[in-house]
Design an enzyme around this catalytic site. Structure first.
Site, PDB file in Angstrom:
ATOM      1  N   GLU A  48       0.922  -1.277  -0.151  1.00 60.27           N
ATOM      2  CA  GLU A  48       0.106  -0.048  -0.124  1.00 60.27           C
ATOM      3  C   GLU A  48       0.909   1.241  -0.073  1.00 60.27           C
ATOM      4  O   GLU A  48       1.919   1.323   0.320  1.00 60.27           O
ATOM      5  CB  GLU A  48      -0.936  -0.216   1.031  1.00 60.27           C
ATOM      6  CG  GLU A  48      -1.882  -1.131   1.181  1.00 60.27           C
ATOM      7  CD  GLU A  48      -2.981  -1.160   2.425  1.00 60.27           C
ATOM      8  OE1 GLU A  48      -2.824  -0.437   3.365  1.00 60.27           O
ATOM      9  OE2 GLU A  48      -3.791  -2.033   2.353  1.00 60.27           O
ATOM     10  N   CYS A  57      -2.106  -4.816  -5.371  1.00 60.80           N
ATOM     11  CA  CYS A  57      -2.567  -6.040  -4.763  1.00 60.80           C
ATOM     12  C   CYS A  57      -1.253  -7.338  -4.692  1.00 60.80           C
ATOM     13  O   CYS A  57      -0.653  -7.369  -5.627  1.00 60.80           O
ATOM     14  CB  CYS A  57      -3.808  -6.638  -5.196  1.00 60.80           C
ATOM     15  SG  CYS A  57      -5.128  -5.492  -5.375  1.00 60.80           S
ATOM     16  N   GLU A  59      -1.867 -10.009  -5.716  1.00 58.66           N
ATOM     17  CA  GLU A  59      -1.908 -10.872  -6.799  1.00 58.66           C
ATOM     18  C   GLU A  59      -1.119 -10.490  -7.833  1.00 58.66           C
ATOM     19  O   GLU A  59      -0.166 -11.087  -8.634  1.00 58.66           O
ATOM     20  CB  GLU A  59      -3.445 -11.145  -7.044  1.00 58.66           C
ATOM     21  CG  GLU A  59      -4.297 -11.745  -6.266  1.00 58.66           C
ATOM     22  CD  GLU A  59      -4.784 -10.586  -5.526  1.00 58.66           C
ATOM     23  OE1 GLU A  59      -4.383  -9.872  -4.694  1.00 58.66           O
ATOM     24  OE2 GLU A  59      -6.302 -10.709  -5.349  1.00 58.66           O
ATOM     25  N   CYS A  90      -9.684  -8.639  -6.851  1.00 66.19           N
ATOM     26  CA  CYS A  90     -10.411  -7.496  -7.060  1.00 66.19           C
ATOM     27  C   CYS A  90     -10.508  -7.783  -8.503  1.00 66.19           C
ATOM     28  O   CYS A  90      -9.674  -8.330  -9.279  1.00 66.19           O
ATOM     29  CB  CYS A  90      -9.773  -6.409  -6.662  1.00 66.19           C
ATOM     30  SG  CYS A  90      -8.355  -5.828  -7.479  1.00 66.19           S
ATOM     31  N   CYS A  93      -7.078  -7.198 -10.552  1.00 69.92           N
ATOM     32  CA  CYS A  93      -6.416  -8.510 -10.402  1.00 69.92           C
ATOM     33  C   CYS A  93      -6.883  -9.455 -11.402  1.00 69.92           C
ATOM     34  O   CYS A  93      -6.228 -10.112 -12.091  1.00 69.92           O
ATOM     35  CB  CYS A  93      -6.278  -8.874  -9.165  1.00 69.92           C
ATOM     36  SG  CYS A  93      -4.908  -7.977  -8.144  1.00 69.92           S
TER      37      CYS A  93
HETATM   38 ZN    ZN Z   1      -6.339  -6.785  -6.560  1.00 72.21          ZN
END
Ligand code: ZN
Length: 137
Positions: A48, A57, A59, A90, A93
């Site tokens: 982040e 993310c 992934e 999400c 991803c």
């Molecule tokens: Zn994601």
């Protein structure tokens, strides 16, 4: 579909990667592990940023690490977070997974719940090179 031994290994690898997350804003560490078709595993963790849009993310971190290592073909990805239900990827991803034809998505949590899903069930609108005549190939 991949076998249970590799699923266990991928979930364990994603869980270990989760511990390395930089998630001071959401407080929600996430880990991932992508399986390249040659059998190599690549892990990733959530990263982040104070400027939220710069966050990435777990992934995508795992996939991008594999891409940077010249991998282009993959068999599956695992995602782990400390969630009540297995952690769902999400849309961003899912789109990246579609680009690289990653169909088998293993979603898990720290309670030991593990669910397998087909990318097209998670994100039927995902598009990219992987989609031909409406089908991911
Ligand atoms: Zn994601």
């Amino acid at each position: 579909m991949i076998n249970e031994d590799i699923i266990d290994t991928m979930v364990r690898t994603a869980r270990d990667a989760m511990q390395k997350s930089h998630a001071p804003y959401s407080g929600r560490p996430v880990g991932a592990c992508v399986l390249a078709s040659d059998g190599t595993l690549y892990s990733g963790c959530a990263v982040e940023n104070a400027a939220y849009g710069l966050s990435c993310c777990a992934e995508r971190v795992a996939i991008f690490r594999a891409i940077a290592d010249s991998k282009r073909e993959f068999d599956a990805i695992a995602i782990v977070a400390d969630t009540d239900e297995p952690c769902v990827p999400c849309g961003a991803c899912c789109q990246v997974m579609a680009e690289f034809k990653i169909r088998d998505v293993i979603m898990a949590n720290l309670k030991g719940d593990v669910e397998l899903a087909d990318l097209m069930d998670l994100a039927p609108c995902a598009t990219g090179k992987a989609r031909i005549n409406g089908q991911v190939v």
